[in-house]
Write a protein that holds these residues in place. Structure first.
Motif, PDB file in Angstrom:
ATOM      1  N   VAL A 103       0.837  -1.205   0.000  1.00 61.87           N
ATOM      2  CA  VAL A 103       0.000   0.000   0.000  1.00 61.87           C
ATOM      3  C   VAL A 103       0.874   1.258   0.000  1.00 61.87           C
ATOM      4  O   VAL A 103       0.577   2.230  -0.701  1.00 61.87           O
ATOM      5  N   LEU A 104       1.952   1.243   0.753  1.00 62.60           N
ATOM      6  CA  LEU A 104       2.865   2.390   0.779  1.00 62.60           C
ATOM      7  C   LEU A 104       3.428   2.685  -0.613  1.00 62.60           C
ATOM      8  O   LEU A 104       3.402   3.827  -1.076  1.00 62.60           O
ATOM      9  N   LEU A 105       3.903   1.661  -1.286  1.00 62.68           N
ATOM     10  CA  LEU A 105       4.459   1.850  -2.623  1.00 62.68           C
ATOM     11  C   LEU A 105       3.390   2.291  -3.625  1.00 62.68           C
ATOM     12  O   LEU A 105       3.659   3.102  -4.511  1.00 62.68           O
ATOM     13  N   ALA A 106       2.181   1.771  -3.469  1.00 58.19           N
ATOM     14  CA  ALA A 106       1.106   2.116  -4.405  1.00 58.19           C
ATOM     15  C   ALA A 106       0.617   3.542  -4.224  1.00 58.19           C
ATOM     16  O   ALA A 106       0.146   4.162  -5.177  1.00 58.19           O
ATOM     17  N   THR A 107       0.742   4.081  -3.041  1.00 57.10           N
ATOM     18  CA  THR A 107       0.159   5.404  -2.769  1.00 57.10           C
ATOM     19  C   THR A 107       1.172   6.542  -2.677  1.00 57.10           C
ATOM     20  O   THR A 107       0.771   7.696  -2.620  1.00 57.10           O
ATOM     21  N   GLY A 109       4.056   6.829  -4.813  1.00 54.58           N
ATOM     22  CA  GLY A 109       4.846   7.013  -6.031  1.00 54.58           C
ATOM     23  C   GLY A 109       4.424   8.275  -6.774  1.00 54.58           C
ATOM     24  O   GLY A 109       3.511   9.003  -6.351  1.00 54.58           O
ATOM     25  N   GLN A 110       5.102   8.532  -7.892  1.00 53.78           N
ATOM     26  CA  GLN A 110       4.763   9.683  -8.724  1.00 53.78           C
ATOM     27  C   GLN A 110       3.297   9.619  -9.160  1.00 53.78           C
ATOM     28  O   GLN A 110       2.598  10.617  -9.169  1.00 53.78           O
ATOM     29  N   GLU A 111       2.872   8.444  -9.549  1.00 55.00           N
ATOM     30  CA  GLU A 111       1.475   8.227  -9.915  1.00 55.00           C
ATOM     31  C   GLU A 111       0.880   7.238  -8.922  1.00 55.00           C
ATOM     32  O   GLU A 111       1.549   6.311  -8.495  1.00 55.00           O
ATOM     33  N   LEU A 112      -0.384   7.466  -8.601  1.00 53.48           N
ATOM     34  CA  LEU A 112      -1.057   6.499  -7.732  1.00 53.48           C
ATOM     35  C   LEU A 112      -1.182   5.185  -8.486  1.00 53.48           C
ATOM     36  O   LEU A 112      -1.664   5.140  -9.608  1.00 53.48           O
ATOM     37  N   ASN A 113      -0.726   4.138  -7.854  1.00 55.86           N
ATOM     38  CA  ASN A 113      -0.755   2.822  -8.484  1.00 55.86           C
ATOM     39  C   ASN A 113      -1.823   1.965  -7.808  1.00 55.86           C
ATOM     40  O   ASN A 113      -1.555   0.850  -7.380  1.00 55.86           O
ATOM     41  N   ILE A 114      -3.017   2.532  -7.682  1.00 51.65           N
ATOM     42  CA  ILE A 114      -4.093   1.782  -7.060  1.00 51.65           C
ATOM     43  C   ILE A 114      -5.097   1.361  -8.128  1.00 51.65           C
ATOM     44  O   ILE A 114      -5.267   2.023  -9.139  1.00 51.65           O
ATOM     45  N   TYR A 155     -17.295 -14.650   0.131  1.00 51.89           N
ATOM     46  CA  TYR A 155     -16.705 -13.453   0.736  1.00 51.89           C
ATOM     47  C   TYR A 155     -16.567 -12.400  -0.351  1.00 51.89           C
ATOM     48  O   TYR A 155     -16.049 -12.685  -1.435  1.00 51.89           O
ATOM     49  N   GLU A 156     -17.005 -11.193  -0.052  1.00 54.92           N
ATOM     50  CA  GLU A 156     -16.822 -10.059  -0.952  1.00 54.92           C
ATOM     51  C   GLU A 156     -15.799  -9.138  -0.309  1.00 54.92           C
ATOM     52  O   GLU A 156     -16.025  -8.612   0.782  1.00 54.92           O
ATOM     53  N   ILE A 157     -14.684  -8.961  -0.998  1.00 53.48           N
ATOM     54  CA  ILE A 157     -13.552  -8.227  -0.450  1.00 53.48           C
ATOM     55  C   ILE A 157     -13.240  -7.037  -1.340  1.00 53.48           C
ATOM     56  O   ILE A 157     -13.105  -7.190  -2.560  1.00 53.48           O
ATOM     57  N   HIS A 158     -13.099  -5.864  -0.733  1.00 52.20           N
ATOM     58  CA  HIS A 158     -12.632  -4.694  -1.475  1.00 52.20           C
ATOM     59  C   HIS A 158     -11.116  -4.672  -1.367  1.00 52.20           C
ATOM     60  O   HIS A 158     -10.556  -4.663  -0.265  1.00 52.20           O
ATOM     61  N   ALA A 159     -10.455  -4.707  -2.529  1.00 54.57           N
ATOM     62  CA  ALA A 159      -8.988  -4.688  -2.574  1.00 54.57           C
ATOM     63  C   ALA A 159      -8.536  -3.385  -3.216  1.00 54.57           C
ATOM     64  O   ALA A 159      -9.049  -2.987  -4.259  1.00 54.57           O
ATOM     65  N   LEU A 160      -7.577  -2.720  -2.609  1.00 57.66           N
ATOM     66  CA  LEU A 160      -7.106  -1.419  -3.074  1.00 57.66           C
ATOM     67  C   LEU A 160      -6.109  -1.524  -4.227  1.00 57.66           C
ATOM     68  O   LEU A 160      -6.078  -0.678  -5.104  1.00 57.66           O
ATOM     69  N   THR A 161      -5.301  -2.571  -4.221  1.00 57.64           N
ATOM     70  CA  THR A 161      -4.255  -2.717  -5.232  1.00 57.64           C
ATOM     71  C   THR A 161      -4.357  -4.077  -5.914  1.00 57.64           C
ATOM     72  O   THR A 161      -5.030  -4.983  -5.413  1.00 57.64           O
ATOM     73  N   VAL A 162      -3.648  -4.211  -7.020  1.00 58.62           N
ATOM     74  CA  VAL A 162      -3.596  -5.494  -7.720  1.00 58.62           C
ATOM     75  C   VAL A 162      -2.965  -6.555  -6.807  1.00 58.62           C
ATOM     76  O   VAL A 162      -3.423  -7.695  -6.751  1.00 58.62           O
TER      77      VAL A 162
END
Length: 194
Positions: A103-107, A109-114, A155-162
């Protein structure tokens, strides 16, 4: 009336495991907790601790039994192997570190990688505590939130990143939880409607 009810709990064939083993373990943990908190070893305090632990165990044990879906079995809430729980705890802490980094790396960086998405999988376990531990472990892990668990185990899960979505759908956590509770591993990815 209460004595008849308690006798019924001790002889209830639906309970998985031995009620006396469950109650003895709970009483010992409560007594140890009493001794740590009181810090006193005089006979009077030890006797108070023993009586308090036994009475508390006797009164609360029926509240710590959860039935499975069809009501054919009752599971003790703390009915897991302590060494397996310790191993699961440390494994989960490592997963939290890895998810935090993802999550740290995804949020940052130069571009949001979410890439937020809802993923679904089916996990069936007879012991309801396995489902509770799995849902809470997923929610505890950064980047994922358990939104819903249906009656048939979807189960229904919300995932922020790939990476978070892949981690939920790889079945690793589900396998660990099934092993923790001695359940058969019954896991399948459910295709999304999107």
């Amino acid at each position: 009336m209460v004595a008849v009810e308690k006798q019924g709990v001790l002889n209830d064939k639906k309970i998985v495991g031995s009620p006396m083993v469950h109650m003895t373990g709970l009483a010992l943990v409560l007594f140890a907790f009493w001794m740590v908190l009181s810090g006193r070893t005089e006979t009077k305090f030890v006797v108070y601790g023993i009586l308090t632990a036994v009475v508390t165990t006797w009164v609360t044990y029926p509240l710590l039994l959860v039935p499975n879906k069809d009501g054919s079995k009752k599971y003790y809430v703390f009915g897991f192997s302590i060494p397996k729980m310790i191993m699961y705890f440390f494994w989960l802490m490592w997963q939290l570190v890895l998810a935090n980094i993802d999550v740290l790396l995804a949020t940052t960086g130069q571009e949001l990688n979410i890439d937020p998405k809802v993923v679904r999988f089916r996990f069936r376990a007879d012991n309801p505590m396995a489902s509770v531990i799995l849902a809470n472990s997923i929610t505890l892990t950064p980047g994922t939130v358990t939104m819903n668990v249906t009656d048939d185990g979807v189960y229904e899960i919300h995932a922020l990143t790939v990476g978070a979505a892949a981690g939920v759908l790889d079945g690793g956590m589900q396998k660990k939880v099934a092993d923790l509770y001695g359940e058969k591993f019954d896991f399948a990815v459910v295709e999304s409607e999107e």
